[in-house]
Design an enzyme around this catalytic site. Structure first.
Site, PDB file in Angstrom:
ATOM      1  N   LYS A  22      -6.600   7.763  -4.562  1.00  0.00           N
ATOM      2  CA  LYS A  22      -6.372   6.420  -5.132  1.00  0.00           C
ATOM      3  C   LYS A  22      -7.214   5.370  -4.407  1.00  0.00           C
ATOM      4  O   LYS A  22      -7.929   4.590  -5.035  1.00  0.00           O
ATOM      5  CB  LYS A  22      -4.892   6.072  -5.014  1.00  0.00           C
ATOM      6  CG  LYS A  22      -4.593   4.592  -5.190  1.00  0.00           C
ATOM      7  CD  LYS A  22      -3.240   4.233  -4.606  1.00  0.00           C
ATOM      8  CE  LYS A  22      -3.050   2.754  -4.463  1.00  0.00           C
ATOM      9  NZ  LYS A  22      -3.042   2.232  -3.111  1.00  0.00           N
ATOM     10  N   ASN A  23      -7.108   5.338  -3.087  1.00  0.00           N
ATOM     11  CA  ASN A  23      -7.748   4.233  -2.374  1.00  0.00           C
ATOM     12  C   ASN A  23      -9.271   4.334  -2.369  1.00  0.00           C
ATOM     13  O   ASN A  23      -9.953   3.363  -2.060  1.00  0.00           O
ATOM     14  CB  ASN A  23      -7.177   4.113  -0.954  1.00  0.00           C
ATOM     15  CG  ASN A  23      -5.774   3.519  -0.990  1.00  0.00           C
ATOM     16  OD1 ASN A  23      -5.361   2.931  -2.000  1.00  0.00           O
ATOM     17  ND2 ASN A  23      -5.017   3.680   0.094  1.00  0.00           N
ATOM     18  N   ARG A  93      -3.922  -4.753  -4.942  1.00  0.00           N
ATOM     19  CA  ARG A  93      -4.632  -5.151  -3.745  1.00  0.00           C
ATOM     20  C   ARG A  93      -6.154  -5.002  -3.884  1.00  0.00           C
ATOM     21  O   ARG A  93      -6.929  -5.842  -3.462  1.00  0.00           O
ATOM     22  CB  ARG A  93      -4.138  -4.227  -2.619  1.00  0.00           C
ATOM     23  CG  ARG A  93      -4.501  -4.683  -1.258  1.00  0.00           C
ATOM     24  CD  ARG A  93      -3.633  -5.826  -0.836  1.00  0.00           C
ATOM     25  NE  ARG A  93      -4.215  -6.542   0.267  1.00  0.00           N
ATOM     26  CZ  ARG A  93      -4.025  -7.824   0.488  1.00  0.00           C
ATOM     27  NH1 ARG A  93      -3.262  -8.533  -0.298  1.00  0.00           N
ATOM     28  NH2 ARG A  93      -4.583  -8.408   1.520  1.00  0.00           N
ATOM     29  N   CYS A 117       1.384  -3.906  -2.760  1.00  0.00           N
ATOM     30  CA  CYS A 117       2.681  -3.657  -2.135  1.00  0.00           C
ATOM     31  C   CYS A 117       3.028  -4.758  -1.151  1.00  0.00           C
ATOM     32  O   CYS A 117       2.150  -5.274  -0.455  1.00  0.00           O
ATOM     33  CB  CYS A 117       2.654  -2.327  -1.382  1.00  0.00           C
ATOM     34  SG  CYS A 117       2.583  -0.904  -2.458  1.00  0.00           S
ATOM     35  N   ARG A 122      -0.722  -9.983   4.426  1.00  0.00           N
ATOM     36  CA  ARG A 122      -1.926  -9.178   4.190  1.00  0.00           C
ATOM     37  C   ARG A 122      -3.137 -10.112   4.083  1.00  0.00           C
ATOM     38  O   ARG A 122      -3.692 -10.319   3.006  1.00  0.00           O
ATOM     39  CB  ARG A 122      -1.763  -8.316   2.931  1.00  0.00           C
ATOM     40  CG  ARG A 122      -0.617  -7.327   3.060  1.00  0.00           C
ATOM     41  CD  ARG A 122      -0.526  -6.352   1.903  1.00  0.00           C
ATOM     42  NE  ARG A 122      -1.535  -5.310   1.975  1.00  0.00           N
ATOM     43  CZ  ARG A 122      -1.558  -4.250   1.159  1.00  0.00           C
ATOM     44  NH1 ARG A 122      -0.643  -4.104   0.237  1.00  0.00           N
ATOM     45  NH2 ARG A 122      -2.504  -3.335   1.275  1.00  0.00           N
ATOM     46  N   PRO A 123      -3.557 -10.691   5.217  1.00  0.00           N
ATOM     47  CA  PRO A 123      -4.661 -11.657   5.173  1.00  0.00           C
ATOM     48  C   PRO A 123      -5.997 -10.990   4.807  1.00  0.00           C
ATOM     49  O   PRO A 123      -6.124  -9.774   4.912  1.00  0.00           O
ATOM     50  CB  PRO A 123      -4.717 -12.194   6.611  1.00  0.00           C
ATOM     51  CG  PRO A 123      -4.051 -11.166   7.451  1.00  0.00           C
ATOM     52  CD  PRO A 123      -3.070 -10.444   6.579  1.00  0.00           C
ATOM     53  N   ASP A 125      -8.940 -12.530   6.069  1.00  0.00           N
ATOM     54  CA  ASP A 125      -9.879 -13.309   6.880  1.00  0.00           C
ATOM     55  C   ASP A 125     -11.102 -12.503   7.329  1.00  0.00           C
ATOM     56  O   ASP A 125     -12.213 -13.043   7.420  1.00  0.00           O
ATOM     57  CB  ASP A 125      -9.153 -13.894   8.104  1.00  0.00           C
ATOM     58  CG  ASP A 125      -8.477 -12.816   8.927  1.00  0.00           C
ATOM     59  OD1 ASP A 125      -7.584 -12.126   8.389  1.00  0.00           O
ATOM     60  OD2 ASP A 125      -8.850 -12.624  10.096  1.00  0.00           O
ATOM     61  N   ASP A 306       0.320   5.177   5.587  1.00  0.00           N
ATOM     62  CA  ASP A 306       0.710   5.504   4.209  1.00  0.00           C
ATOM     63  C   ASP A 306       1.529   6.800   4.121  1.00  0.00           C
ATOM     64  O   ASP A 306       1.979   7.169   3.033  1.00  0.00           O
ATOM     65  CB  ASP A 306      -0.539   5.602   3.312  1.00  0.00           C
ATOM     66  CG  ASP A 306      -1.218   4.253   3.155  1.00  0.00           C
ATOM     67  OD1 ASP A 306      -0.607   3.231   3.503  1.00  0.00           O
ATOM     68  OD2 ASP A 306      -2.381   4.213   2.701  1.00  0.00           O
ATOM     69  N   ARG A 398       1.736   3.382  -9.763  1.00  0.00           N
ATOM     70  CA  ARG A 398       0.468   2.751  -9.382  1.00  0.00           C
ATOM     71  C   ARG A 398      -0.433   3.738  -8.642  1.00  0.00           C
ATOM     72  O   ARG A 398      -1.658   3.608  -8.692  1.00  0.00           O
ATOM     73  CB  ARG A 398       0.723   1.551  -8.456  1.00  0.00           C
ATOM     74  CG  ARG A 398       1.176   0.311  -9.191  1.00  0.00           C
ATOM     75  CD  ARG A 398       1.156  -0.908  -8.259  1.00  0.00           C
ATOM     76  NE  ARG A 398       0.084  -0.759  -7.308  1.00  0.00           N
ATOM     77  CZ  ARG A 398       0.203  -0.898  -5.985  1.00  0.00           C
ATOM     78  NH1 ARG A 398       1.344  -1.232  -5.463  1.00  0.00           N
ATOM     79  NH2 ARG A 398      -0.828  -0.732  -5.197  1.00  0.00           N
TER      80      ARG A 398
END
Ligand code: EPU
Length: 419
Positions: A22-23, A93, A117, A122-123, A125, A306, A398
């Site tokens: 997935k990722n 995301r 999620c 969850r920045p 920057d 995860d 998802r």
């Protein structure tokens, strides 16, 4: 509303095929925007986040053709829009990868601030720091991110923290930049290597992916005309490995890269489970109660965050007291409230949780709070005595392809029903 009904306990037995990661897929799809041509992506997991990614690409002007349920042909010759479908980008995301890709391709993009999620803050920057170092201007207004650049020029970028997303995003933005970019303190996850391999197959010049220093020599264009196959999903494979242990089962897990699973294998062996690696498959089995462990989640090659909730199920059934320290996300123990409804004895506070092992879990109605929490609750339902109902399946859908069918094929008594 849909729910899963699981009747347990069942020791899982048989063979399961692992899907594409997935990722990785959710980064490769936006990465196709860098290509002025057509490419084919194989071994794509058929999951909601991939379907959303495809809709967003279409919104930007790409043409998508599903060749079969796991292969997509993508034509990105005619990218017409520089504002992504905002509502869709807010749903997950990985929409932040549109920023790096579209900066590279069109020097301009607007997306909604990425959702996904709820794991605490969850920045982004470090993503922004990288884009700005390459010469882009990034503005966040009205819940949207707008990034523009006149030129992108290669730069040396030191990441203040190890971030998977920022490493990939800066890599994407620098593929078509002028000159050389070096990303220092880069993340090393398997899907970072996969995305670099994909981009190199399409004509990019990226070296060192999988180490903490990645060098990207900018090229003029990516032409496509090639096929690429997404790497097997390390986290899906790990989920089934831990399901074999929690259910005291015996599974053959096929189509995986065993090297990527060493961090999980080490912990499984430590708690008394068995793993036998053989080429692209492995056998995982357990015939006794696992023993306690101390786990700290870390960037790859450490124990993956995860898989933390799935490991939490195993430890809630282990002999003795275990501790998990979650070092990546602020809020990834929400699932422990649900497991406690099933008879687990877990005390979570901040980024640590103590698991007093119990001899059995009992079925209950539970709610997935996020993707991996949902997977963990399915594993718990299979190991537990009696009937478990798992709600909030949208999180699970998802990221896992055909999850209940895969579990049913290895013996679980699991059905999806509409309430
Ligand atoms: N961070 C910052 N600033 C940034 C980026 C990250 O402070 O600019 C912090 C995060 O708050 C976190 C840490 O750095 O504390 C690591 O975050 P990272 O950027 O590595 O995570 P991500 O890219 O947002 C991806 C996966 C997650 C997975 C993490 C860690 C995707 C789409 N998501 O997130 O996957 O947990 O890496 O491995 O690739 C999941 O699949 O269930 C999932 C949540």
């Amino acid at each position: 509303m849909e729910k899963l009904i699981i009747n347990g306990p069942t020791p899982l037995k048989g063979e399961v095929n692992i899907s594409g990661a997935k990722n990785s897929a959710v980064a490769i799809l936006p990465a196709t925007l860098l290509i002025d041509g057509v490419c084919t992506i194989n071994n794509v997991p058929n999951i909601m986040d991939v379907k959303l990614s495809c809709q967003i690409l279409e919104g930007l002007g790409a043409k998508i053709k599903w060749i079969d349920k796991n292969s997509i042909e993508i034509d990105t010759r005619n990218i017409t829009n520089t504002i992504a479908p905002i509502d869709l980008t807010r749903k997950f995301r990985a929409s932040y990868y549109l920023i790096g890709s579209m900066l590279g391709r069109k020097k301009e993009i607007e997306v909604g601030l990425p959702g996904g999620c709820n794991l605490g803050a969850r920045p982004i920057d470090q993503h922004i720091k990288g884009f700005e170092a390459l010469g882009a201007e990034v503005e966040i207004t009205g819940g949207n991110v707008r990034a523009t650049a006149k030129h992108l020029i290669g730069s040396n970028i030191y990441m203040d923290i190890v971030s998977v997303g920022a490493t990939i995003n800066v890599m994407l933005a620098s593929v078509l930049a002028e000159g050389t970019t070096i990303i220092d303190n880069a993340a090393k996850e398997p899907h970072i290597v996969d995305i670099a391999n994909f981009l190199n197959t399409m004509g990019a010049d990226i070296r060192g992916a999988g180490t903490d220093m990645i060098k990207i020599n900018g090229v003029k264009s990516l032409k496509g005309g090639q096929s690429y196959s997404v790497v097997p999903d390390q986290i899906e494979a790990g989920t089934f490995m831990l399901a074999a242990i929690a259910s005291k089962g015996d599974l053959i897990i096929k189509n995986c890269i065993t090297k990527h699973l060493e961090c999980i294998t080490a912990k499984i062996l430590e708690i008394g489970g068995n793993v036998d690696m053989n080429g692209d498959k492995l056998r995982v089995w357990c015939d006794k109660r696992p023993s306690k462990a101390i786990i700290k989640t870390l960037p790859y090659p450490g124990f993956p965050t995860d898989l933390q909730p799935q490991m939490g199920v195993v430890l809630s059934l282990a002999e003795g007291t275990s501790i998990i320290n979650e070092s990546i996300w602020e809020s990834r123990f929400q699932y422990t409230n649900e497991l406690n409804k099933m008879g687990a004895q877990i005390t979570a506070q901040g980024k640590s949780a103590i698991f007093e092992g119990v001899t059995k879990l009992s079925g209950a109605s539970v709610y997935s709070t996020d993707l991996r929490a949902g997977a963990a609750l399915i594993v718990a339902g299979i190991a537990a005595e009696g009937r478990t109902e798992v709600y909030n399946l949208e999180h699970i859908d998802r990221g896992y392809e055909n999850i209940e069918e895969k579990f049913r094929n290895i013996g679980a008594d699991i059905v999806r029903v509409v309430e």
